[in-house]
Motif scaffolding. Sequence first.
Motif, PDB file in Angstrom:
ATOM      1  N   LEU A  50      37.629  35.476  27.652  1.00 42.28           N
ATOM      2  CA  LEU A  50      37.195  35.130  29.007  1.00 42.28           C
ATOM      3  C   LEU A  50      35.752  34.632  29.035  1.00 42.28           C
ATOM      4  O   LEU A  50      35.359  33.932  29.971  1.00 42.28           O
ATOM      5  N   SER A  51      34.970  34.993  28.021  1.00 41.51           N
ATOM      6  CA  SER A  51      33.562  34.590  27.966  1.00 41.51           C
ATOM      7  C   SER A  51      33.369  33.214  27.336  1.00 41.51           C
ATOM      8  O   SER A  51      32.257  32.676  27.366  1.00 41.51           O
ATOM      9  N   LEU A  52      34.437  32.652  26.777  1.00 49.42           N
ATOM     10  CA  LEU A  52      34.319  31.387  26.065  1.00 49.42           C
ATOM     11  C   LEU A  52      34.131  30.194  26.999  1.00 49.42           C
ATOM     12  O   LEU A  52      34.530  30.226  28.173  1.00 49.42           O
ATOM     13  N   ASN A  53      33.547  29.147  26.455  1.00 46.71           N
ATOM     14  CA  ASN A  53      33.541  27.860  27.132  1.00 46.71           C
ATOM     15  C   ASN A  53      34.980  27.343  27.144  1.00 46.71           C
ATOM     16  O   ASN A  53      35.705  27.518  26.164  1.00 46.71           O
ATOM     17  N   PRO A  54      35.424  26.709  28.231  1.00 44.69           N
ATOM     18  CA  PRO A  54      36.799  26.183  28.274  1.00 44.69           C
ATOM     19  C   PRO A  54      37.174  25.341  27.063  1.00 44.69           C
ATOM     20  O   PRO A  54      38.335  25.335  26.631  1.00 44.69           O
ATOM     21  N   ASP A  66      37.442  34.894  39.608  1.00 43.13           N
ATOM     22  CA  ASP A  66      38.560  35.579  38.951  1.00 43.13           C
ATOM     23  C   ASP A  66      38.109  36.191  37.622  1.00 43.13           C
ATOM     24  O   ASP A  66      38.507  37.306  37.270  1.00 43.13           O
ATOM     25  N   ILE A  67      37.287  35.436  36.875  1.00 48.46           N
ATOM     26  CA  ILE A  67      36.795  35.954  35.600  1.00 48.46           C
ATOM     27  C   ILE A  67      35.999  37.235  35.826  1.00 48.46           C
ATOM     28  O   ILE A  67      36.163  38.226  35.096  1.00 48.46           O
ATOM     29  N   GLU A  68      35.147  37.237  36.830  1.00 48.94           N
ATOM     30  CA  GLU A  68      34.353  38.435  37.134  1.00 48.94           C
ATOM     31  C   GLU A  68      35.263  39.606  37.485  1.00 48.94           C
ATOM     32  O   GLU A  68      34.992  40.752  37.086  1.00 48.94           O
ATOM     33  N   LYS A  69      36.326  39.324  38.195  1.00 50.80           N
ATOM     34  CA  LYS A  69      37.271  40.385  38.568  1.00 50.80           C
ATOM     35  C   LYS A  69      37.997  40.917  37.340  1.00 50.80           C
ATOM     36  O   LYS A  69      38.115  42.133  37.156  1.00 50.80           O
ATOM     37  N   TYR A  74      39.098  47.859  31.848  1.00 46.39           N
ATOM     38  CA  TYR A  74      40.216  47.716  30.906  1.00 46.39           C
ATOM     39  C   TYR A  74      41.492  47.269  31.625  1.00 46.39           C
ATOM     40  O   TYR A  74      42.187  46.359  31.172  1.00 46.39           O
ATOM     41  N   HIS A  75      41.791  47.900  32.746  1.00 46.83           N
ATOM     42  CA  HIS A  75      43.017  47.593  33.485  1.00 46.83           C
ATOM     43  C   HIS A  75      43.020  46.158  34.002  1.00 46.83           C
ATOM     44  O   HIS A  75      44.049  45.467  33.936  1.00 46.83           O
ATOM     45  N   SER A  76      41.883  45.710  34.526  1.00 48.63           N
ATOM     46  CA  SER A  76      41.826  44.345  35.057  1.00 48.63           C
ATOM     47  C   SER A  76      41.926  43.311  33.929  1.00 48.63           C
ATOM     48  O   SER A  76      42.469  42.216  34.128  1.00 48.63           O
ATOM     49  N   LYS A  77      41.435  43.662  32.746  1.00 48.10           N
ATOM     50  CA  LYS A  77      41.597  42.756  31.605  1.00 48.10           C
ATOM     51  C   LYS A  77      43.074  42.625  31.233  1.00 48.10           C
ATOM     52  O   LYS A  77      43.554  41.534  30.886  1.00 48.10           O
ATOM     53  N   LEU A  78      43.800  43.721  31.297  1.00 42.72           N
ATOM     54  CA  LEU A  78      45.241  43.662  31.041  1.00 42.72           C
ATOM     55  C   LEU A  78      45.948  42.831  32.110  1.00 42.72           C
ATOM     56  O   LEU A  78      46.934  42.139  31.809  1.00 42.72           O
TER      57      LEU A  78
END
Length: 213
Positions: A50-54, A66-69, A74-78
């Motif tokens: 999620l931290s990568l450049n597109p 959305d990325i911040e959310k 851990y749960h939101s990453k899943l």
Amino acid sequence: MKNKLKPWAARPFELIFHAEIHYRKGSDYDRRLALISFDNAIEVSIATYLSLNPLQRGNRQYPKKDIEKWMNNYHSKLDFFALEIQTRGLPEYKEKAEIVWYHDQRNEHYHGGGFGVPQQDTLDGIRQVALWVFSVLFEAADIETDLEAAISESDKEMPSIPDSFIVPRGAELNKFASDTAQAKALTAATMIGKWYESNENDLKIIRKIVDGF
């Protein structure tokens, strides 16, 4: 083998690699470290992606909000990963509920004061998840083969841990679960393997893992 990985995939792969080393050794101590390292590999893989450049993730774009959310916990990453495989039309090998159960087992061993030994089926399950998440996000077509190659290469130069972080023995082992700096540092150093105090990126990873205990 590391030369075949994209630079941004190297650190998540190292977590999987060191988890695999402990997984294969199979002692009670190693099984505990395998559990926590596979669990961390899942979260670090998603956070790294999620931290990568597109440009580094197949030109896939995600709204900043959305990325911040998704990065929140851990749960939101899943939640992100579940949405990602759905968007790509990929099969869901493990449901979120099962992955969370493995995560809870990790927390039970390292937060709840318990000092049991992870069951083999728990280790097998979380290992499958860690390899699955990494292979999808970093497009590793044959992660098992890559892992075998890395382990074969590691036989030539095994990573070391500072002598001051020696593994506890006998009755002292029960103290490992206590909230001490040495216990935390030992676990972080063991999971990361070769690390350097002069390397700020290594220190950031160590701090991130230690803070999660």
